[in-house]
Design a protein around this motif. Structure first.
Motif, PDB file in Angstrom:
ATOM      1  N   LEU A  48      57.900  89.006  23.730  1.00 30.58           N
ATOM      2  CA  LEU A  48      57.546  88.996  25.145  1.00 30.58           C
ATOM      3  C   LEU A  48      57.846  90.331  25.806  1.00 30.58           C
ATOM      4  CD1 LEU A  48      56.584  87.278  27.564  1.00 30.58           C
ATOM      5  CD2 LEU A  48      58.978  86.646  27.930  1.00 30.58           C
ATOM      6  N   LEU A  49      58.855  91.064  25.319  1.00 34.06           N
ATOM      7  CA  LEU A  49      59.273  92.324  25.923  1.00 34.06           C
ATOM      8  C   LEU A  49      58.818  93.541  25.129  1.00 34.06           C
ATOM      9  CD1 LEU A  49      62.929  91.333  26.872  1.00 34.06           C
ATOM     10  CD2 LEU A  49      60.917  91.344  28.351  1.00 34.06           C
ATOM     11  N   ASP A  50      57.935  93.363  24.148  1.00 33.65           N
ATOM     12  CA  ASP A  50      57.479  94.463  23.297  1.00 33.65           C
ATOM     13  C   ASP A  50      55.980  94.641  23.478  1.00 33.65           C
ATOM     14  OD1 ASP A  50      57.034  96.380  21.412  1.00 33.65           O
ATOM     15  OD2 ASP A  50      58.174  95.408  19.824  1.00 33.65           O
ATOM     16  N   PRO A  51      55.528  95.752  24.075  1.00 30.05           N
ATOM     17  CA  PRO A  51      54.088  95.940  24.262  1.00 30.05           C
ATOM     18  C   PRO A  51      53.315  96.092  22.967  1.00 30.05           C
ATOM     19  CG  PRO A  51      55.361  97.384  25.709  1.00 30.05           C
ATOM     20  CD  PRO A  51      56.305  96.805  24.724  1.00 30.05           C
ATOM     21  N   ALA A  52      53.957  96.567  21.896  1.00 33.18           N
ATOM     22  CA  ALA A  52      53.277  96.794  20.623  1.00 33.18           C
ATOM     23  C   ALA A  52      54.177  96.291  19.504  1.00 33.18           C
ATOM     24  CB  ALA A  52      52.946  98.277  20.427  1.00 33.18           C
ATOM     25  N   ARG A  53      54.004  95.028  19.141  1.00 33.61           N
ATOM     26  CA  ARG A  53      54.825  94.408  18.111  1.00 33.61           C
ATOM     27  C   ARG A  53      54.450  94.978  16.750  1.00 33.61           C
ATOM     28  NH1 ARG A  53      59.685  91.997  18.095  1.00 33.61           N
ATOM     29  NH2 ARG A  53      59.842  90.365  16.524  1.00 33.61           N
ATOM     30  N   CYS A  54      55.450  95.420  15.978  1.00 29.57           N
ATOM     31  CA  CYS A  54      55.194  95.967  14.648  1.00 29.57           C
ATOM     32  C   CYS A  54      56.456  95.829  13.813  1.00 29.57           C
ATOM     33  CB  CYS A  54      54.749  97.432  14.724  1.00 29.57           C
ATOM     34  SG  CYS A  54      56.005  98.545  15.385  1.00 29.57           S
ATOM     35  N   ALA A  67      48.779 104.934  17.199  1.00 31.48           N
ATOM     36  CA  ALA A  67      48.001 103.887  17.857  1.00 31.48           C
ATOM     37  C   ALA A  67      48.915 102.868  18.536  1.00 31.48           C
ATOM     38  CB  ALA A  67      47.086 103.198  16.843  1.00 31.48           C
ATOM     39  N   LEU A  68      50.029 102.543  17.876  1.00 29.85           N
ATOM     40  CA  LEU A  68      50.981 101.615  18.488  1.00 29.85           C
ATOM     41  C   LEU A  68      51.672 102.257  19.691  1.00 29.85           C
ATOM     42  CD1 LEU A  68      52.563 100.076  15.256  1.00 29.85           C
ATOM     43  CD2 LEU A  68      51.043  98.920  16.880  1.00 29.85           C
ATOM     44  N   ALA A  69      51.990 103.532  19.587  1.00 29.40           N
ATOM     45  CA  ALA A  69      52.618 104.212  20.722  1.00 29.40           C
ATOM     46  C   ALA A  69      51.667 104.297  21.909  1.00 29.40           C
ATOM     47  CB  ALA A  69      53.068 105.609  20.303  1.00 29.40           C
ATOM     48  N   ALA A  70      50.345 104.400  21.649  1.00 28.24           N
ATOM     49  CA  ALA A  70      49.375 104.458  22.739  1.00 28.24           C
ATOM     50  C   ALA A  70      49.309 103.136  23.499  1.00 28.24           C
ATOM     51  CB  ALA A  70      47.997 104.822  22.199  1.00 28.24           C
ATOM     52  N   LYS A  71      49.628 102.021  22.825  1.00 33.16           N
ATOM     53  CA  LYS A  71      49.618 100.731  23.522  1.00 33.16           C
ATOM     54  C   LYS A  71      50.693 100.671  24.604  1.00 33.16           C
ATOM     55  CE  LYS A  71      47.695  97.969  19.735  1.00 33.16           C
ATOM     56  NZ  LYS A  71      47.904  96.794  18.843  1.00 33.16           N
ATOM     57  N   TRP A  72      51.783 101.410  24.403  1.00 36.19           N
ATOM     58  CA  TRP A  72      52.830 101.430  25.424  1.00 36.19           C
ATOM     59  C   TRP A  72      52.342 102.107  26.700  1.00 36.19           C
ATOM     60  CZ3 TRP A  72      58.158  99.992  25.327  1.00 36.19           C
ATOM     61  CH2 TRP A  72      58.562  99.335  24.153  1.00 36.19           C
ATOM     62  N   GLU A  73      51.372 102.995  26.593  1.00 32.32           N
ATOM     63  CA  GLU A  73      50.871 103.716  27.759  1.00 32.32           C
ATOM     64  C   GLU A  73      49.668 103.037  28.401  1.00 32.32           C
ATOM     65  OE1 GLU A  73      52.607 106.122  28.893  1.00 32.32           O
ATOM     66  OE2 GLU A  73      53.966 106.142  27.172  1.00 32.32           O
ATOM     67  N   SER A  74      49.142 101.985  27.809  1.00 34.56           N
ATOM     68  CA  SER A  74      48.027 101.268  28.408  1.00 34.56           C
ATOM     69  C   SER A  74      48.510 100.479  29.624  1.00 34.56           C
ATOM     70  CB  SER A  74      47.399 100.331  27.376  1.00 34.56           C
ATOM     71  OG  SER A  74      48.331  99.333  26.978  1.00 34.56           O
ATOM     72  N   PRO A  75      47.620 100.072  30.532  1.00 37.19           N
ATOM     73  CA  PRO A  75      48.053  99.299  31.714  1.00 37.19           C
ATOM     74  C   PRO A  75      48.794  98.020  31.349  1.00 37.19           C
ATOM     75  CG  PRO A  75      45.821 100.134  32.021  1.00 37.19           C
ATOM     76  CD  PRO A  75      46.191 100.438  30.598  1.00 37.19           C
ATOM     77  N   ALA A  76      48.294  97.293  30.343  1.00 34.97           N
ATOM     78  CA  ALA A  76      48.995  96.074  29.935  1.00 34.97           C
ATOM     79  C   ALA A  76      50.343  96.401  29.309  1.00 34.97           C
ATOM     80  CB  ALA A  76      48.133  95.281  28.955  1.00 34.97           C
ATOM     81  N   LEU A 183      65.388 103.643  30.619  1.00 41.54           N
ATOM     82  CA  LEU A 183      65.190 104.325  29.347  1.00 41.54           C
ATOM     83  C   LEU A 183      63.700 104.485  29.099  1.00 41.54           C
ATOM     84  CD1 LEU A 183      66.946 105.335  26.910  1.00 41.54           C
ATOM     85  CD2 LEU A 183      66.326 103.201  25.774  1.00 41.54           C
ATOM     86  N   ASP A 184      63.289 105.699  28.712  1.00 41.81           N
ATOM     87  CA  ASP A 184      61.865 105.962  28.518  1.00 41.81           C
ATOM     88  C   ASP A 184      61.694 107.142  27.581  1.00 41.81           C
ATOM     89  OD1 ASP A 184      59.161 105.732  28.730  1.00 41.81           O
ATOM     90  OD2 ASP A 184      59.047 106.125  30.881  1.00 41.81           O
ATOM     91  N   ARG A 185      60.454 107.404  27.210  1.00 38.80           N
ATOM     92  CA  ARG A 185      60.131 108.568  26.397  1.00 38.80           C
ATOM     93  C   ARG A 185      60.418 109.845  27.192  1.00 38.80           C
ATOM     94  NH1 ARG A 185      54.267 108.981  23.685  1.00 38.80           N
ATOM     95  NH2 ARG A 185      55.129 107.168  22.627  1.00 38.80           N
ATOM     96  N   PRO A 186      60.963 110.876  26.574  1.00 40.72           N
ATOM     97  CA  PRO A 186      61.327 112.088  27.316  1.00 40.72           C
ATOM     98  C   PRO A 186      60.122 112.766  27.957  1.00 40.72           C
ATOM     99  CG  PRO A 186      62.423 112.039  25.180  1.00 40.72           C
ATOM    100  CD  PRO A 186      61.426 110.937  25.166  1.00 40.72           C
ATOM    101  N   THR A 187      60.365 113.342  29.149  1.00 41.40           N
ATOM    102  CA  THR A 187      59.435 114.206  29.890  1.00 41.40           C
ATOM    103  C   THR A 187      58.109 113.524  30.220  1.00 41.40           C
ATOM    104  OG1 THR A 187      58.400 115.181  27.927  1.00 41.40           O
ATOM    105  CG2 THR A 187      60.414 116.225  28.742  1.00 41.40           C
ATOM    106  N   VAL A 188      58.074 112.206  30.296  1.00 42.40           N
ATOM    107  CA  VAL A 188      56.836 111.500  30.607  1.00 42.40           C
ATOM    108  C   VAL A 188      56.836 111.023  32.051  1.00 42.40           C
ATOM    109  CG1 VAL A 188      55.378 109.531  30.030  1.00 42.40           C
ATOM    110  CG2 VAL A 188      56.492 110.821  28.216  1.00 42.40           C
TER     111      VAL A 188
END
Length: 374
Positions: A48-54, A67-76, A183-188
């Motif tokens: 439930l708390l993971d935008p890209a389950r892997c 591709a999985l990292a890009a899912k974190w940046e999508s609106p959903a 907590l987030d990806r640096p410099t984003v």
């Protein structure tokens, strides 16, 4: 092992909430069944708390990891990630609420310090040689203070209760505790993450004072940090580079000097007092520099009206008010001009009650009373 911790470490009331039996399973089958129930429950929560389950136990090919990292940046994905950030920050705010109820923050004026801190991870970064991505698919390189050596991991936006260094007041006894964590990806999303923590802190209706930040936030776009922070009520104390100090521009004719709008007729010596000064000169100010910075304050534009629905405020030049700086910014009229003639003194006489007069308060009497006195 984990199910034993749930059985023996949690209080009976907490075990009741989670549906955990009072006694630990005894047989081997019962322990395996309890472990599977535990893992299924944790899997539902993390999904439930993971935008890209892997699979986080092995390194994926680099295209799959990207591709999985890009899912974190999508609106959903951002919607799920924001929910995860809110949950993590609520855990940080739990002791803040306790301190607020106990009155431990009575002496705190609402001053905070915001900083982006590196959180390193043990996983290896992406490798072009092997073509494998990192196990931490959303991690990146964090560079602190302009250093050329980066730290692979995440950036944590921390909000800390700051102590105001003021020689006129005694230090207050309150904890310098953490008030926010994102907590987030640096410099984003450096500026947006700080605003997220400040907004959740603002919901507790705590005092709002000065927000001090380093150059990572000075260089943010105004709509990402400066404008939202001021709308929350914070006064910003930002750090500048040596080439950015002094006069920084103007707005509608008012010079912008070290982040503050000033009167157009501010003396040039005061405007250029910090021009080209390095960090050491600013932090260890001498008497001359300290006096020059203090002499700027009468020339700062004053707040005339608070923020409206758009967040816009109205400022007033000190030359248009009674408390204008000396020497006066406006040109003085000649002695022979009509405007130079002194106006008659204005005196407001307040009549006292009949038969009673306060000390120093004149009593108005009519002409009949004057005749009787004669």
């Amino acid at each position: 092992m984990r199910q034993n911790r749930l059985h023996f470490s949690l209080r009976p009331r907490a075990r009741t909430w989670l549906g955990i039996p009072d006694q630990a399973p005894l047989g081997a089958r019962e322990r395996v069944a309890a472990s599977r129930r535990l893992y299924r429950g944790l899997d539902r929560i993390t999904t439930l708390l993971d935008p890209a389950r892997c699979d986080r136990r092995r390194r994926l090919p680099l295209p799959d990891a990207e591709a999985l990292a890009a899912k974190w940046e999508s609106p959903a994905g951002r919607q799920v990630a924001d929910r995860l950030q809110q949950l993590a920050n609520q855990l940080v705010l739990a002791p803040v609420r306790i301190a607020q109820r106990r009155g431990d923050l009575r002496g705190w004026h609402g001053d905070v310090g915001v900083d982006a801190t590196a959180i390193p991870v043990l996983a290896n970064p992406d490798s072009d040689r092997t073509g494998l991505g990192s196990v931490e698919i959303t991690a990146g390189w964090h560079y602190s203070g302009g250093s050329d050596v980066g730290v692979f991991g995440y950036s944590a936006a921390l909000v800390i209760a700051a102590h105001r260094r003021d020689h006129r007041t005694t230090p207050k006894a309150y904890p310098q505790m953490c008030l926010g964590f994102v907590l987030d990806r640096p410099t984003v999303r450096t500026g947006q993450n700080a605003i997220t923590a400040l907004r959740q802190l603002n919901e507790l209706r705590l005092p709002v004072g000065i927000c001090a930040a380093d150059r990572a936030y000075t260089g943010q776009a105004p709509h990402n940090f400066q404008v939202p922070a001021r709308r929350l009520g914070y006064r910003l104390a930002l750090d500048y580079k040596a080439g950015e100090r002094g006069r920084q521009g103007s707005w509608d004719g008012a010079p912008l000097v070290d982040g503050s709008l000033t009167c157009p007729l501010t003396p040039t010596a005061l405007v250029e007092a910090t021009t080209g000064a390095d960090d050491r000169a600013i932090r260890l100010r001498g008497t001359e520099l300290q006096d020059a910075i203090a002499a700027r304050e009468p020339y700062f534009l004053k707040l005339k009206q608070g923020a409206d629905q758009r967040g816009a405020i109205r400022l007033q030049c000190p030359a248009s008010g009674r408390d204008r700086p000396e020497p006066a910014s406006r040109p003085q009229p000649s002695p022979g001009s009509p405007s130079h003639r002194p106006a008659p003194p204005r005196r407001v006489v307040q009549p006292a009650a009949r038969g009673h007069s306060a000390p120093g308060l004149p009593v108005l009497r009519n002409h009949r009373a004057r005749r009787r006195e004669r």
